[in-house]
Write a protein that holds these residues in place. Sequence first.
Motif, PDB file in Angstrom:
ATOM      1  N   ALA A 145      -3.301   1.208  -0.761  1.00  0.00           N
ATOM      2  CA  ALA A 145      -3.416   0.031   0.104  1.00  0.00           C
ATOM      3  C   ALA A 145      -2.187  -0.867  -0.052  1.00  0.00           C
ATOM      4  CB  ALA A 145      -4.686  -0.740  -0.231  1.00  0.00           C
ATOM      5  N   GLN A 146      -1.771  -1.068  -1.294  1.00  0.00           N
ATOM      6  CA  GLN A 146      -0.592  -1.904  -1.542  1.00  0.00           C
ATOM      7  C   GLN A 146       0.660  -1.283  -0.915  1.00  0.00           C
ATOM      8  OE1 GLN A 146       0.250  -2.454  -5.705  1.00  0.00           O
ATOM      9  NE2 GLN A 146       2.282  -3.328  -5.333  1.00  0.00           N
ATOM     10  N   TYR A 147       0.813   0.044  -1.069  1.00  0.00           N
ATOM     11  CA  TYR A 147       1.985   0.722  -0.518  1.00  0.00           C
ATOM     12  C   TYR A 147       2.022   0.608   1.002  1.00  0.00           C
ATOM     13  CZ  TYR A 147       5.240   4.453   0.681  1.00  0.00           C
ATOM     14  OH  TYR A 147       6.286   5.161   1.206  1.00  0.00           O
ATOM     15  N   LEU A 148       0.881   0.821   1.641  1.00  0.00           N
ATOM     16  CA  LEU A 148       0.832   0.740   3.101  1.00  0.00           C
ATOM     17  C   LEU A 148       1.075  -0.684   3.584  1.00  0.00           C
ATOM     18  CD1 LEU A 148      -2.197   3.096   3.883  1.00  0.00           C
ATOM     19  CD2 LEU A 148       0.240   3.593   4.148  1.00  0.00           C
ATOM     20  N   HIS A 149       0.717  -1.657   2.765  1.00  0.00           N
ATOM     21  CA  HIS A 149       0.970  -3.058   3.145  1.00  0.00           C
ATOM     22  C   HIS A 149       2.448  -3.397   2.992  1.00  0.00           C
ATOM     23  CE1 HIS A 149       0.382  -7.359   3.628  1.00  0.00           C
ATOM     24  NE2 HIS A 149       1.035  -7.557   2.483  1.00  0.00           N
TER      25      HIS A 149
END
Length: 335
Positions: free
Chosen positions: A30-34
């Motif tokens: 989730a952090q990477y995609l954000h």
Amino acid sequence: MADTYRRDSDAERADAERELLAAAREGRLAQYLHEHADRGRTALYRLVSELVYERTTRPNERRRGHDLCAASLAKLGPDCHDKHQDDVEAVFLHVLRHQDLHFENLPGWLVPRLGPVTVDAHRRRRGERGALQRPRLPGWLADELGQDPWLRRLVVNILDWVGVTATAATGLWPLGAWAQQRALAYGEPECSEARVAQDVERVLAAMRRRPAWFAEYVERPLGRKQPPLAADQGGEPDYVAGARPDEVADSLLAQLAWAAIEALDAQLKQGAPLRAAVLAVLGEVFGRDSGAAEMDRAPGGGPGARERAAQLILEPQVLDRVVDAVIAIIEDGDR
């Protein structure tokens, strides 16, 4: 959704996929995609598209006899490409809904979920069109039509047809494909489309005896289809079939799949052990003496379709993988 594809170099694509999978393993997808929205979502969409093509689209295209579509993702025909994109979008969104999880192996996590996710999305699309998500013969309509197995089957055909985007060439119904089914049902060498049109009218007349039900589940979704081309104005009506033989085979396979789901649900409700229930249902539904024999006779099924399915069930390694995948899906749904 397809706009997320970018023409990156092979090296850039490989780097982006490695970053994506590393983030998934570390529980920070989730952090990477954000933080890397464009690069990350492009990599995820590409990974999902290729996985869906190899595991779902390509096998389906081979079974349909679409050799060119089965050759590569880039060679999918327009209709097959649209179906593929629908499946990809469903799986892509499924990953986004679970992006907070740790994925030790993201593709491995997805593989057993491809079928349930894409089927569920297909059912939702039918629901959005106002059609029954799981077409079946209502008891009251069975009473109206009597014991004729062909008319009972035609009910399901009609309820299925009104919920899909496909259209017949110049008529309302795919009478050509249904004529082949009727000939098989009655053991006749052939059947005219005009004869099937009479059967359709008989079934529709029975359906109209419940006007509210007919308006909700037949007229409303049927009204969302693109109108067929204008029919020839002269003489006999032009009963041109729009459904391809592979679509008939697909329908039969879908019916077998739902039969398997319902049989498994019934066994589990009776307290049968999970693994034993799965094994029993697979043998019952897809074994050599099962209803899968319809696959051999159906247009598009091709000679030996049932034999291929039955042979796979007899291979221990294949059977174990199928059983494990079904159990994983059930257990995941219970959590």
